[in-house]
Design a protein around this motif. Sequence first.
Motif, PDB file in Angstrom:
ATOM      1  N   VAL A   1       3.570  14.361  -7.702  1.00  0.00           N
ATOM      2  CA  VAL A   1       2.928  14.317  -6.119  1.00  0.00           C
ATOM      3  C   VAL A   1       1.627  14.570  -5.823  1.00  0.00           C
ATOM      4  O   VAL A   1       0.952  13.723  -5.042  1.00  0.00           O
ATOM      5  N   LYS A   2       0.464  14.911  -6.929  1.00  0.00           N
ATOM      6  CA  LYS A   2      -1.181  14.787  -7.081  1.00  0.00           C
ATOM      7  C   LYS A   2      -1.113  12.716  -6.680  1.00  0.00           C
ATOM      8  O   LYS A   2      -2.444  12.515  -6.408  1.00  0.00           O
TER       9      LYS A   2
ATOM     10  N   ARG B   1       0.862  -1.351  -0.345  1.00  0.00           N
ATOM     11  CA  ARG B   1       0.130  -0.476   0.330  1.00  0.00           C
ATOM     12  C   ARG B   1       1.202   1.266  -0.033  1.00  0.00           C
ATOM     13  O   ARG B   1       0.663   2.361   0.744  1.00  0.00           O
ATOM     14  N   ASP B   2       2.357   0.679  -0.583  1.00  0.00           N
ATOM     15  CA  ASP B   2       2.989   2.726  -0.972  1.00  0.00           C
ATOM     16  C   ASP B   2       2.485   3.198  -1.790  1.00  0.00           C
ATOM     17  O   ASP B   2       2.832   2.783  -3.376  1.00  0.00           O
ATOM     18  N   GLY B   3       1.263   4.615  -1.995  1.00  0.00           N
ATOM     19  CA  GLY B   3       1.427   4.846  -3.144  1.00  0.00           C
ATOM     20  C   GLY B   3       2.330   5.915  -3.662  1.00  0.00           C
ATOM     21  O   GLY B   3       2.969   5.834  -4.805  1.00  0.00           O
TER      22      GLY B   3
ATOM     23  N   ARG C   1      -8.936   3.656   1.180  1.00  0.00           N
ATOM     24  CA  ARG C   1     -10.258   3.850   1.011  1.00  0.00           C
ATOM     25  C   ARG C   1     -10.115   1.880   0.279  1.00  0.00           C
ATOM     26  O   ARG C   1     -10.987   1.457   0.961  1.00  0.00           O
ATOM     27  N   PHE C   2      -9.602   1.631  -1.159  1.00  0.00           N
ATOM     28  CA  PHE C   2     -10.419   0.443  -1.469  1.00  0.00           C
ATOM     29  C   PHE C   2      -8.805  -0.522  -0.896  1.00  0.00           C
ATOM     30  O   PHE C   2      -9.435  -1.863  -1.419  1.00  0.00           O
ATOM     31  N   GLY C   3      -8.223  -0.122  -0.990  1.00  0.00           N
ATOM     32  CA  GLY C   3      -7.136  -1.074  -0.904  1.00  0.00           C
ATOM     33  C   GLY C   3      -7.195  -1.863  -0.086  1.00  0.00           C
ATOM     34  O   GLY C   3      -7.821  -2.031   1.262  1.00  0.00           O
ATOM     35  N   GLY C   4      -7.396  -3.673  -0.031  1.00  0.00           N
ATOM     36  CA  GLY C   4      -7.882  -4.526   0.845  1.00  0.00           C
ATOM     37  C   GLY C   4      -9.434  -5.856   0.123  1.00  0.00           C
ATOM     38  O   GLY C   4      -9.243  -6.543   0.976  1.00  0.00           O
ATOM     39  N   MET C   5      -9.717  -4.782  -0.611  1.00  0.00           N
ATOM     40  CA  MET C   5     -11.785  -5.511  -0.994  1.00  0.00           C
ATOM     41  C   MET C   5     -11.630  -6.070  -2.328  1.00  0.00           C
ATOM     42  O   MET C   5     -10.517  -6.391  -3.359  1.00  0.00           O
TER      43      MET C   5
ATOM     44  N   MET D   1      -2.807   7.948  -5.107  1.00  0.00           N
ATOM     45  CA  MET D   1      -3.181   6.817  -5.153  1.00  0.00           C
ATOM     46  C   MET D   1      -3.007   6.116  -3.331  1.00  0.00           C
ATOM     47  O   MET D   1      -3.190   5.080  -3.000  1.00  0.00           O
ATOM     48  N   THR D   2      -2.315   6.873  -2.805  1.00  0.00           N
ATOM     49  CA  THR D   2      -2.649   7.139  -0.820  1.00  0.00           C
ATOM     50  C   THR D   2      -3.894   6.654  -0.906  1.00  0.00           C
ATOM     51  O   THR D   2      -4.203   6.011   0.135  1.00  0.00           O
TER      52      THR D   2
END
Length: 568
Positions: free
Chosen positions: A376-377, A354-356, A388-392, A382-383
């Motif tokens: 940067v944006k 989960r490293d944006g 919010r959705f990582g791991g779903m 990505m972060t």
Amino acid sequence: MTSVRRDRADAVPGAGDPGARYRRILRFALWHLTVTWWFELFLPRVGLSRIAEHTRTKRMQRFAQRFHALAVELGGLMIKVGQFMSSRLDVLPPEITAELEGLQDEVPAVPFRAIRSLAEAELGAPLESVFASVEEIPIAAASLGQAHRAQLLPGNAADIGLASAVLKVQRPGIDAIVDVDLAALRKVGGWLSHVRLVSNRADIPALVKEFAQTSLEEIDYMNEAANAERFAADFADDERVTVPDVVWERTTRRALTLEDVTAIKITDSEALLAAGIDPAEVAPVFASVMFDQLFTNGFFHADPHPGNIFITPATDSSAGHPWKLTFIDFGMMGEVPPKTRSGLRKLLIAAASRDGKGLVAAIRDVGVLVPSADTVKLEQAMTHLFARFGGMGFAELREVDPREFRDFAMEFGDVVRTLPFQLPENFLLIIRAMSLTSGVCSSLDARFNLWDSVEPYAAQLLRDERGNIVQDVAQQALDVAGVVLRLPKRLDGLLSRIEDGSLSVSNPRLERQMARLSRTAQRLASALVFGALLIAGSVVRADDTVLGNVLMIVSVVPLLHVLWRGRR
């Protein structure tokens, strides 16, 4: 290969005048490119973007339906193009992908008499003297060829060690059809390369070249046979995977004979359950095998749709794995260069952790993002995405409020559109393979969570990377030493440039902001001039009608400048 539509077995798509076929493909492409330019580029420029947005869904559906009909009628590479578009769930809207996914199952078969004639010409003998029997009804048909179940002659079967085989034969005349289709695709690619919005994102001629190379390799069955043996060698010690043997004595450039390994189709959940195999257990194994091909071997199956993968239950109870993934159809294979593979490994590790910021850096290394891009944006987006959705899993994502998806998609889309993304070479097949892998896994298990497969695989990659840490540190030490040795000379050059005033500094983001400020200032100045002329004209008009009218008319010029600058 795909399942056969027997009710259309007498149809032979692609037959006819090559010139007429070529012109028809170009007319179709030119018309829809013109429609897209009108609605997506021209109307927004004149302030009518709402019309484009309101009609977009129906236009996409209409395009997909017309291309679907064209592909089924013409066959050849048009089927391949449609199948590729149907797998691009990450880029194309569902109105297109949903309509085109049926192309996997709508390829009509060639009459057996034509197949027999071509096979006998290739093998140099009547089929009866080469095989004990060949079934006339094909077991599978594809856009470039079709397969028939066969039995080897007893003497050959004893020598080779197998009796049942599959005879795969090219569609008659497919060479000429492929040549025409590739010529048309090159022409369309040339048109698209002159559209800045497209050319900034991808080298279309290079992608067409890659597609052409893959297609020409796919109609060379000697190449496919070699691919099958190379793939088998990569997984020789892997008890999860099996590959059909090649019967080289019955193989030519346009006829291929393989061991018959027909088993349970990977997405046939009912048959899997009847065989005592849980579909939910198949998904992570399949994903892991595909990861091995992409991130470790660098040689991967680029067409892993359900028709090309069987689940073969183990016949020996002492086998280490109760079933095997059996891959077939090795005509479309891809290779990942070492540099790209290294970038993909970094990308997978960053995604799993989960490293944006690390993910964006890996995307840059792979070549999807140009080095000068201000990220940067994108790193922030990505972060936010991971938080919010990582791991779903897919089932969990379906439970999220659609409005939240829409809001995030709009925000993320705005960020992406400002960045110079591009599609590097060798990526066409990688994207296709991963898209199909994701689709197969989700069909096996609606609650399949890709992260559950990515994380342990990425952890193993990370352990492998750490195993080379001494070598990496030594290389970094050499790099630092080189920088230190060059530093005095570079500092001296920098001081010289500062002294003579030739030093220039470039900051693309700052330059864009300054350009916007400059345009705003120009609009403000024009607005002031417009107001001054209009007021002066109205005042002067009381004493001098002609001069007053002239001043008021001239005020339209700065007004138009304000409106034009505002539109830009």
